[in-house]
Enzyme design. Structure first.
Site, PDB file in Angstrom:
ATOM      1  N   GLY A   1      63.220 -51.881 -86.190  1.00 41.36           N
ATOM      2  CA  GLY A   1      62.979 -51.210 -87.460  1.00 41.36           C
ATOM      3  C   GLY A   1      63.931 -50.050 -87.708  1.00 41.36           C
ATOM      4  O   GLY A   1      63.695 -49.245 -88.612  1.00 41.36           O
TER       5      GLY A   1
ATOM      6  N   THR B   1      79.039 -52.638 -90.465  1.00 41.64           N
ATOM      7  CA  THR B   1      80.050 -52.825 -89.428  1.00 41.64           C
ATOM      8  C   THR B   1      79.982 -54.193 -88.755  1.00 41.64           C
ATOM      9  O   THR B   1      80.774 -54.468 -87.857  1.00 41.64           O
ATOM     10  CB  THR B   1      79.910 -51.754 -88.338  1.00 41.64           C
ATOM     11  OG1 THR B   1      78.635 -51.926 -87.708  1.00 41.64           O
ATOM     12  CG2 THR B   1      80.034 -50.361 -88.911  1.00 41.64           C
TER      13      THR B   1
ATOM     14  N   HIS C   1      69.178 -57.441 -95.152  1.00 41.99           N
ATOM     15  CA  HIS C   1      69.647 -56.060 -95.316  1.00 41.99           C
ATOM     16  C   HIS C   1      70.112 -55.823 -96.753  1.00 41.99           C
ATOM     17  O   HIS C   1      69.804 -54.790 -97.351  1.00 41.99           O
ATOM     18  CB  HIS C   1      70.777 -55.757 -94.336  1.00 41.99           C
ATOM     19  CG  HIS C   1      70.311 -55.423 -92.966  1.00 41.99           C
ATOM     20  ND1 HIS C   1      70.502 -54.182 -92.407  1.00 41.99           N
ATOM     21  CD2 HIS C   1      69.663 -56.162 -92.037  1.00 41.99           C
ATOM     22  CE1 HIS C   1      69.988 -54.178 -91.188  1.00 41.99           C
ATOM     23  NE2 HIS C   1      69.472 -55.372 -90.942  1.00 41.99           N
TER      24      HIS C   1
ATOM     25  N   GLU D   1      82.370 -52.863 -96.063  1.00 41.63           N
ATOM     26  CA  GLU D   1      82.183 -53.778 -94.936  1.00 41.63           C
ATOM     27  C   GLU D   1      83.444 -53.691 -94.083  1.00 41.63           C
ATOM     28  O   GLU D   1      84.488 -54.217 -94.458  1.00 41.63           O
ATOM     29  CB  GLU D   1      81.940 -55.198 -95.433  1.00 41.63           C
ATOM     30  CG  GLU D   1      80.623 -55.320 -96.176  1.00 41.63           C
ATOM     31  CD  GLU D   1      80.390 -56.688 -96.777  1.00 41.63           C
ATOM     32  OE1 GLU D   1      81.326 -57.229 -97.401  1.00 41.63           O
ATOM     33  OE2 GLU D   1      79.275 -57.210 -96.622  1.00 41.63           O
TER      34      GLU D   1
END
Length: 179
Positions: A13, A34, A50, A62
């Site tokens: 979490g 990443t 996400h 990114e």
């Protein structure tokens, strides 16, 4: 400013808690992903989870290998969320050829030096850094696994010393360790 480190086990979490910290501060958030390109369906699903969880108005970089690029964004942001330091270390470890013994041996120190040089730059604005805790699973069986543990352990310790707050998330429950 404020640097917050969020650590914990895989699927504990951490990311959700880090995102909540950013929301609670308010302001423009830059999300630094990443992980790199997902290599299988399960990772694509995790990346998509996400993406769906984050607000659409957050900025996104990114960049799996070069943290200098995390700092070179053109838009002004109030908060930077790096998710995750452990993925960056893993990407750098996977980039090393095991047959290059000298490079393999030097990598943890190189990453520690690089991160030590860059870490103060993140302290110039509110920053949340997500990372995995590597020390609870025992010593890795492969040389590559041990290299990852050594390198991540070093950058995690640097980050924890530098951070204003350190949180560990266990089974979805955040525990304040520092700050």
């Amino acid at each position: 400013m404020s640097v917050v480190m969020v650590t914990g086990g895989v699927r504990s979490g951490k990311s959700a808690f880090a995102e909540e910290v950013c929301r609670s501060w308010g302001g423009r958030v830059l999300y630094v992903a990443t992980g790199g390109a997902p290599r299988d369906e399960e990772m694509r699903a995790r990346v998509e989870l996400h993406r769906q969880r984050r607000p659409h108005h957050w900025g996104l970089i990114e960049e799996p290998l070069e943290p200098e690029k995390w700092l070179s964004h053109s838009e002004p942001y109030d908060i930077v969320l790096i998710d995750s330091l452990s993925a960056w270390v893993a990407n750098r470890v996977m980039d090393v050829d095991e047959s290059d013994r000298e490079r393999f041996r030097r990598l943890p120190e190189e990453l520690e030096t690089e991160w030590n040089r860059l870490l103060p730059c993140f302290g110039q604005q509110k920053t949340v850094i997500v990372t995995d805790e590597t020390g609870w699973g025992g010593v890795a069986l492969s040389p590559m696994g041990r290299l990852f543990q050594e390198a991540l352990g070093r950058v995690n310790q640097l980050t924890a010393r530098f951070a204003d707050e350190v949180w560990m998330v266990v089974s979805g429950i955040p525990w304040r360790l520092k700050g």
